[in-house]
Design a protein around this motif. Structure first.
Motif, PDB file in Angstrom:
ATOM      1  N   ARG A  18       0.832  -1.209   0.000  1.00 31.33           N
ATOM      2  CA  ARG A  18       0.000   0.000   0.000  1.00 31.33           C
ATOM      3  C   ARG A  18       0.862   1.253   0.000  1.00 31.33           C
ATOM      4  NH1 ARG A  18      -4.031   2.628   4.504  1.00 31.33           N
ATOM      5  NH2 ARG A  18      -5.411   3.692   3.047  1.00 31.33           N
ATOM      6  N   LEU A  19       1.952   1.220   0.741  1.00 32.03           N
ATOM      7  CA  LEU A  19       2.863   2.360   0.768  1.00 32.03           C
ATOM      8  C   LEU A  19       3.463   2.628  -0.609  1.00 32.03           C
ATOM      9  CD1 LEU A  19       4.698   1.592   4.122  1.00 32.03           C
ATOM     10  CD2 LEU A  19       3.272   3.583   3.675  1.00 32.03           C
ATOM     11  N   LEU A  20       3.753   1.570  -1.340  1.00 30.65           N
ATOM     12  CA  LEU A  20       4.350   1.721  -2.665  1.00 30.65           C
ATOM     13  C   LEU A  20       3.331   2.173  -3.706  1.00 30.65           C
ATOM     14  CD1 LEU A  20       6.598  -1.491  -2.752  1.00 30.65           C
ATOM     15  CD2 LEU A  20       7.360   0.881  -2.458  1.00 30.65           C
ATOM     16  N   ALA A  21       2.045   1.935  -3.436  1.00 31.48           N
ATOM     17  CA  ALA A  21       1.023   2.151  -4.464  1.00 31.48           C
ATOM     18  C   ALA A  21       0.284   3.469  -4.345  1.00 31.48           C
ATOM     19  CB  ALA A  21       0.007   1.005  -4.427  1.00 31.48           C
ATOM     20  N   THR A  22       0.363   4.152  -3.202  1.00 29.46           N
ATOM     21  CA  THR A  22      -0.469   5.348  -3.007  1.00 29.46           C
ATOM     22  C   THR A  22       0.361   6.625  -3.055  1.00 29.46           C
ATOM     23  OG1 THR A  22      -2.099   6.401  -1.564  1.00 29.46           O
ATOM     24  CG2 THR A  22      -0.267   5.275  -0.497  1.00 29.46           C
ATOM     25  N   SER A  23      -0.271   7.684  -3.545  1.00 30.93           N
ATOM     26  CA  SER A  23       0.377   9.000  -3.594  1.00 30.93           C
ATOM     27  C   SER A  23      -0.109   9.907  -2.470  1.00 30.93           C
ATOM     28  CB  SER A  23       0.092   9.671  -4.945  1.00 30.93           C
ATOM     29  OG  SER A  23      -1.300   9.941  -5.083  1.00 30.93           O
ATOM     30  N   ARG A  24      -1.194   9.543  -1.790  1.00 36.86           N
ATOM     31  CA  ARG A  24      -1.775  10.401  -0.757  1.00 36.86           C
ATOM     32  C   ARG A  24      -0.982  10.289   0.545  1.00 36.86           C
ATOM     33  NH1 ARG A  24      -6.436   8.861   0.979  1.00 36.86           N
ATOM     34  NH2 ARG A  24      -6.395   6.781   0.066  1.00 36.86           N
ATOM     35  N   SER A  96       6.684   0.891  -8.918  1.00 36.54           N
ATOM     36  CA  SER A  96       7.057   0.648  -7.518  1.00 36.54           C
ATOM     37  C   SER A  96       6.449  -0.649  -7.000  1.00 36.54           C
ATOM     38  CB  SER A  96       6.610   1.820  -6.645  1.00 36.54           C
ATOM     39  OG  SER A  96       7.275   3.006  -6.988  1.00 36.54           O
ATOM     40  N   VAL A  97       5.176  -0.892  -7.344  1.00 40.54           N
ATOM     41  CA  VAL A  97       4.511  -2.118  -6.894  1.00 40.54           C
ATOM     42  C   VAL A  97       5.172  -3.345  -7.525  1.00 40.54           C
ATOM     43  CG1 VAL A  97       2.359  -3.427  -6.965  1.00 40.54           C
ATOM     44  CG2 VAL A  97       2.307  -0.979  -6.439  1.00 40.54           C
ATOM     45  N   ILE A  98       5.484  -3.274  -8.797  1.00 39.81           N
ATOM     46  CA  ILE A  98       6.154  -4.396  -9.478  1.00 39.81           C
ATOM     47  C   ILE A  98       7.525  -4.642  -8.844  1.00 39.81           C
ATOM     48  CG2 ILE A  98       7.160  -5.181 -11.653  1.00 39.81           C
ATOM     49  CD1 ILE A  98       4.910  -3.628 -13.067  1.00 39.81           C
ATOM     50  N   THR A  99       8.244  -3.557  -8.583  1.00 38.34           N
ATOM     51  CA  THR A  99       9.543  -3.696  -7.917  1.00 38.34           C
ATOM     52  C   THR A  99       9.379  -4.304  -6.525  1.00 38.34           C
ATOM     53  OG1 THR A  99      10.334  -1.724  -9.095  1.00 38.34           O
ATOM     54  CG2 THR A  99      11.611  -2.454  -7.194  1.00 38.34           C
ATOM     55  N   GLY A 100       8.303  -3.923  -5.840  1.00 40.56           N
ATOM     56  CA  GLY A 100       8.027  -4.497  -4.531  1.00 40.56           C
ATOM     57  C   GLY A 100       7.812  -6.008  -4.599  1.00 40.56           C
ATOM     58  N   MET A 101       7.117  -6.477  -5.634  1.00 37.96           N
ATOM     59  CA  MET A 101       6.921  -7.917  -5.810  1.00 37.96           C
ATOM     60  C   MET A 101       8.257  -8.631  -5.984  1.00 37.96           C
ATOM     61  SD  MET A 101       3.618  -8.000  -8.342  1.00 37.96           S
ATOM     62  CE  MET A 101       2.042  -7.277  -7.850  1.00 37.96           C
ATOM     63  N   VAL A 102       9.139  -8.009  -6.766  1.00 40.39           N
ATOM     64  CA  VAL A 102      10.469  -8.594  -6.974  1.00 40.39           C
ATOM     65  C   VAL A 102      11.239  -8.636  -5.657  1.00 40.39           C
ATOM     66  CG1 VAL A 102      12.685  -8.310  -8.153  1.00 40.39           C
ATOM     67  CG2 VAL A 102      10.547  -7.866  -9.390  1.00 40.39           C
ATOM     68  N   LEU A 103      11.172  -7.548  -4.888  1.00 36.27           N
ATOM     69  CA  LEU A 103      11.877  -7.489  -3.605  1.00 36.27           C
ATOM     70  C   LEU A 103      11.330  -8.511  -2.619  1.00 36.27           C
ATOM     71  CD1 LEU A 103      12.193  -3.612  -3.114  1.00 36.27           C
ATOM     72  CD2 LEU A 103      13.972  -5.216  -3.817  1.00 36.27           C
ATOM     73  N   LEU A 104      10.012  -8.739  -2.644  1.00 34.50           N
ATOM     74  CA  LEU A 104       9.418  -9.740  -1.754  1.00 34.50           C
ATOM     75  C   LEU A 104       9.909 -11.137  -2.112  1.00 34.50           C
ATOM     76  CD1 LEU A 104       7.447 -10.501   0.488  1.00 34.50           C
ATOM     77  CD2 LEU A 104       5.624 -10.558  -1.231  1.00 34.50           C
ATOM     78  N   SER A 107      13.447 -11.488  -1.019  1.00 40.93           N
ATOM     79  CA  SER A 107      13.558 -11.625   0.438  1.00 40.93           C
ATOM     80  C   SER A 107      13.335 -13.069   0.870  1.00 40.93           C
ATOM     81  CB  SER A 107      12.539 -10.706   1.126  1.00 40.93           C
ATOM     82  OG  SER A 107      12.778  -9.353   0.815  1.00 40.93           O
ATOM     83  N   PHE A 108      12.352 -13.736   0.270  1.00 39.01           N
ATOM     84  CA  PHE A 108      12.113 -15.138   0.607  1.00 39.01           C
ATOM     85  C   PHE A 108      13.249 -16.030   0.110  1.00 39.01           C
ATOM     86  CE2 PHE A 108       7.773 -13.881   1.570  1.00 39.01           C
ATOM     87  CZ  PHE A 108       7.436 -14.760   2.591  1.00 39.01           C
ATOM     88  N   MET A 109      13.789 -15.725  -1.072  1.00 37.76           N
ATOM     89  CA  MET A 109      14.883 -16.529  -1.612  1.00 37.76           C
ATOM     90  C   MET A 109      16.122 -16.446  -0.732  1.00 37.76           C
ATOM     91  SD  MET A 109      14.595 -15.787  -5.715  1.00 37.76           S
ATOM     92  CE  MET A 109      16.135 -16.659  -6.006  1.00 37.76           C
ATOM     93  N   THR A 132      10.199  -5.293   4.443  1.00 32.66           N
ATOM     94  CA  THR A 132       9.819  -4.005   5.021  1.00 32.66           C
ATOM     95  C   THR A 132      10.986  -3.030   4.992  1.00 32.66           C
ATOM     96  OG1 THR A 132       8.227  -5.112   6.474  1.00 32.66           O
ATOM     97  CG2 THR A 132       8.866  -2.866   7.063  1.00 32.66           C
ATOM     98  N   THR A 133      12.166  -3.517   5.339  1.00 37.43           N
ATOM     99  CA  THR A 133      13.355  -2.664   5.295  1.00 37.43           C
ATOM    100  C   THR A 133      13.636  -2.176   3.882  1.00 37.43           C
ATOM    101  OG1 THR A 133      14.303  -3.910   7.152  1.00 37.43           O
ATOM    102  CG2 THR A 133      15.811  -2.539   5.870  1.00 37.43           C
ATOM    103  N   LEU A 134      13.554  -3.072   2.903  1.00 41.79           N
ATOM    104  CA  LEU A 134      13.795  -2.697   1.507  1.00 41.79           C
ATOM    105  C   LEU A 134      12.717  -1.747   0.987  1.00 41.79           C
ATOM    106  CD1 LEU A 134      14.913  -6.162   0.053  1.00 41.79           C
ATOM    107  CD2 LEU A 134      16.359  -4.200   0.628  1.00 41.79           C
ATOM    108  N   THR A 135      11.476  -1.940   1.458  1.00 44.63           N
ATOM    109  CA  THR A 135      10.397  -1.028   1.060  1.00 44.63           C
ATOM    110  C   THR A 135      10.678   0.384   1.550  1.00 44.63           C
ATOM    111  OG1 THR A 135       8.732  -2.798   1.059  1.00 44.63           O
ATOM    112  CG2 THR A 135       7.933  -0.541   1.257  1.00 44.63           C
ATOM    113  N   GLY A 136      11.092   0.496   2.810  1.00 44.19           N
ATOM    114  CA  GLY A 136      11.432   1.814   3.341  1.00 44.19           C
ATOM    115  C   GLY A 136      12.567   2.461   2.565  1.00 44.19           C
ATOM    116  N   LEU A 137      13.585   1.666   2.226  1.00 44.85           N
ATOM    117  CA  LEU A 137      14.710   2.192   1.449  1.00 44.85           C
ATOM    118  C   LEU A 137      14.255   2.647   0.070  1.00 44.85           C
ATOM    119  CD1 LEU A 137      17.748   2.716   1.267  1.00 44.85           C
ATOM    120  CD2 LEU A 137      18.028   0.351   0.471  1.00 44.85           C
ATOM    121  N   MET A 138      13.359   1.876  -0.553  1.00 46.45           N
ATOM    122  CA  MET A 138      12.859   2.245  -1.869  1.00 46.45           C
ATOM    123  C   MET A 138      12.051   3.540  -1.813  1.00 46.45           C
ATOM    124  SD  MET A 138      11.333   0.201  -4.926  1.00 46.45           S
ATOM    125  CE  MET A 138      10.549   1.077  -6.296  1.00 46.45           C
TER     126      MET A 138
END
Length: 214
Positions: A18-24, A96-104, A107-109, A132-138
């Motif tokens: 949600r953080l990666l997907a919203t502009s508000r 950003s959302v697509i990049t988030g999927m890759v990062l997730l 992270s599991f790998m 979560t850490t990578l999301t914040g960095l992104m």
């Protein structure tokens, strides 16, 4: 595994998207409140009952600082600056959302080889914490608005906090309380800085700082 632990870990992952997907900015700040609730909750669900009094205190302190005080400071800064949205991010929201999927997935790998050496709860919490850490960095590197970048710092610290909850063995409560104090001071100082930047330059997009001249 406790089903509630799974639910709160899943909630932590979904809030990152949600953080990666919203502009508000209002929605971004509200999402950090959801993360604070998830962090406080799975600390309790991972612990054995009866819960120690110190653990209950830390969970409550986490919720108050991360879920009440810091969002209040961010909302106050948002009202003072009059900024409601991230207008032109460096990286678009769909990307950003697509990049988030890759990062997730990454992270599991990364934690697959460690799956047999950690508890079942930690096997799922560790990838979520890294994500979560990578999301914040992104968020920090892909957004221009100073307030959004402050939120990115807070989210990145949430990931570090989740790591502490999963891995800390010796005196974990003291370590996590120290992290809480550090992030509170950092966000408080950044909130003041954002307000001062807005008052002086009538804008809080950090890319405008490159236009400053003598």
């Amino acid at each position: 595994m406790n089903i509630w632990t799974n639910i709160f870990i899943l909630g932590l992952v979904l809030t990152n998207f949600r953080l990666l997907a919203t502009s508000r900015l209002g929605a971004v700040i509200q999402t950090t409140v959801f993360q604070a609730f998830a962090l406080s909750a799975f600390m309790l669900t991972m612990a054995e009952r009866p819960w120690p009094l110190l653990l209950l205190f830390l969970a409550l302190l986490t919720l108050i600082v991360k879920g009440v005080i810091l969002p209040w400071l961010l909302r106050k800064a948002m009202r003072e600056t009059g900024v409601q949205r991230e207008i032109e991010p460096i990286v678009g929201y769909n990307t950003s959302v697509i990049t988030g999927m890759v990062l997730l997935g990454l992270s599991f790998m990364i934690f697959i080889p460690l799956k047999t050496s950690v508890s079942q709860e930690s096997a799922f919490l560790l990838p979520a914490a890294l994500f979560t850490t990578l999301t914040g960095l992104m968020i920090i590197i892909s957004r221009k608005n100073a307030l959004t970048q402050v939120v990115g710092y807070l989210v990145m610290e949430n990931g570090v906090y989740a790591f502490g909850a999963a891995l800390a063995v010796e005196e974990p409560l003291l370590v996590e309380m120290g992290v809480l104090l550090d992030v509170f001071v950092a966000v408080f100082v950044m909130g003041i800085t954002v307000y001062q930047i807005s008052r002086e330059f009538d804008n809080i997009d950090t890319d405008r700082l490159s236009e400053l001249k003598d």
